[in-house]
Scaffold this active site. Structure first.
Site, PDB file in Angstrom:
ATOM      1  N   GLN A  89      55.088  43.595  34.842  1.00 38.05           N
ATOM      2  CA  GLN A  89      53.823  44.398  34.944  1.00 38.05           C
ATOM      3  C   GLN A  89      54.115  45.845  34.031  1.00 38.05           C
ATOM      4  O   GLN A  89      52.954  46.706  34.007  1.00 38.05           O
ATOM      5  CB  GLN A  89      53.690  44.797  36.400  1.00 38.05           C
TER       6      GLN A  89
ATOM      7  N   HIS B 212      54.560  37.061  46.021  1.00 39.89           N
ATOM      8  CA  HIS B 212      53.675  37.909  45.115  1.00 39.89           C
ATOM      9  C   HIS B 212      54.195  38.186  43.651  1.00 39.89           C
ATOM     10  O   HIS B 212      53.925  37.924  42.741  1.00 39.89           O
ATOM     11  CB  HIS B 212      52.808  39.074  45.771  1.00 39.89           C
ATOM     12  N   GLU B 213      55.469  38.743  43.959  1.00 42.07           N
ATOM     13  CA  GLU B 213      56.304  39.374  42.648  1.00 42.07           C
ATOM     14  C   GLU B 213      56.721  37.969  42.106  1.00 42.07           C
ATOM     15  O   GLU B 213      56.756  38.111  40.663  1.00 42.07           O
ATOM     16  CB  GLU B 213      57.423  40.322  42.920  1.00 42.07           C
TER      17      GLU B 213
ATOM     18  N   GLY C 135      55.980  46.645  45.977  1.00 42.66           N
ATOM     19  CA  GLY C 135      56.768  45.624  45.293  1.00 42.66           C
ATOM     20  C   GLY C 135      56.294  45.725  43.673  1.00 42.66           C
ATOM     21  O   GLY C 135      55.350  46.509  43.431  1.00 42.66           O
TER      22      GLY C 135
ATOM     23  N   HIS D 108      53.847  36.839  39.851  1.00 38.88           N
ATOM     24  CA  HIS D 108      54.025  37.605  38.471  1.00 38.88           C
ATOM     25  C   HIS D 108      54.977  37.173  37.469  1.00 38.88           C
ATOM     26  O   HIS D 108      54.743  37.104  36.083  1.00 38.88           O
ATOM     27  CB  HIS D 108      54.343  39.149  38.815  1.00 38.88           C
TER      28      HIS D 108
ATOM     29  N   CYS E 174      47.128  44.531  44.253  1.00 38.45           N
ATOM     30  CA  CYS E 174      47.861  44.484  43.262  1.00 38.45           C
ATOM     31  C   CYS E 174      47.787  45.536  42.201  1.00 38.45           C
ATOM     32  O   CYS E 174      46.725  45.932  41.819  1.00 38.45           O
ATOM     33  CB  CYS E 174      47.826  43.081  42.271  1.00 38.45           C
ATOM     34  N   LEU E 175      48.900  46.277  41.951  1.00 38.64           N
ATOM     35  CA  LEU E 175      48.938  47.428  41.039  1.00 38.64           C
ATOM     36  C   LEU E 175      48.117  47.130  39.654  1.00 38.64           C
ATOM     37  O   LEU E 175      47.632  47.808  39.144  1.00 38.64           O
ATOM     38  CB  LEU E 175      50.294  47.995  40.782  1.00 38.64           C
TER      39      LEU E 175
END
Ligand code: GNR
Ligand code: NI
Length: 189
Positions: free
Chosen positions: A51, A133-134, A46, A137, A91-92
Site C-alpha cells: 500500500q 484483509h492485509e 492495519g 493485499h 480500506c485506506l
C-alpha cells in the site's frame, strides 16, 4: 522514521503480488517502523508494505485503538481457518468504500518477525479479519474483489470517482514534465 504515502485504487501496484522477504536487515526494520508510524497517523487498524509502493510481503496491525500494540508479520502464511465472520470493512486504499465481507472467524498464521524468527499465532475476531484483509493485499487483492457482482455495483460511483481522480493527477504530473511511474516490479528487491 518516516510517514509513507498510501497508494489508492486504481494504482497498479495494489494489483501486483508482493515478493517474499529474504533478507532480514536494518532496512526491513526501518520499513516496519515506517509502516507502523504511517498506520498510527491514520484511523486504520492495519497496513501492508504494497500500500506504500513497497512490493514486499510485510504487514503491520494495531487494534489497540491507542497505538500501544503494533504487530508486524513478515511473509505471513495462513495455515488453517475456521468459522465465519461478516464484518464491515474499509480500506485506506479505497477511500469512501465500506462493505461487509465474508471472512474466516479464526486463522492460524505463521510468519517471521523483523529478525527473521518464525512464529505461529492464533487470531480471532477483528485480528483475524484484519490479517486476512492485509494478506489479500500481499496477493494484489482488494476487499471489493470478495463482493458479489451485484454488491460491487453499489460502489461503481465511488470507484469511478477514484479512477477520475487518478487520471487527473497523472495528467497534471505529465503537464509538469514528470515521467510516468516505472514498472512497479522494478521496485521488488
Ligand atoms: O482500517 C482498516 N479497517 C479495516 C476494517 C475492517 C477490516 C479490515 C480493515 S483494514 C483497514 C486498513 C487497510 O486498508 N489495510 O489494508
Ligand atoms: Ni486495505
Amino acid at each position: 522514521m518516516a510517514r509513507l504515502p498510501i497508494l489508492e485504487y486504481p494504482d497498479e501496484r495494489l494489483r501486483t503480488p508482493a515478493a517474499p522477504v529474504t533478507v532480514f536487515d536494518a532496512a526491513l526494520g526501518s520499513l516496519i517502523d515506517d509502516l507502523v508510524e504511517t498506520l498510527h497517523a491514520t484511523t486504520g487498524i492495519g497496513l501492508c508494505a504494497p500500500q506504500t509502493g513497497e512490493l514486499r510481503r510485510v504487514l503491520v496491525m494495531d487494534l489497540s485503538g491507542d497505538g500501544s500494540a503494533p504487530q508486524a508479520y513478515v511473509n505471513p502464511e495462513i495455515l488453517s481457518r475456521s468459522g465465519l465472520a461478516i464484518v464491515e470493512e474499509s480500506c485506506l486504499s479505497l477511500p469512501g468504500v465500506a462493505a461487509k465481507v465474508f471472512r474466516s472467524a479464526r486463522v492460524r498464521v505463521r510468519a517471521s518477525d523483523r529478525t527473521g524468527r518464525s512464529f505461529e499465532r492464533d487470531l480471532e475476531g477483528m485480528h483475524a479479519v484484519c490479517l486476512q484483509h492485509e494478506s489479500d493485499h500481499l496477493d494484489g487483492k482488494l476487499f471489493t474483489d470478495r463482493l458479489s457482482a451485484l454488491r460491487r455495483l453499489r460502489f461503481r460511483t465511488a470507484l469511478a470517482a477514484l479512477e477520475r481522480k487518478a487520471s487527473r493527477s497523472a495528467r497534471s504530473r505529465e503537464a509538469a514534465g514528470v515521467r510516468a511511474t516505472p514498472d512497479p516490479r522494478q521496485a521488488v528487491r
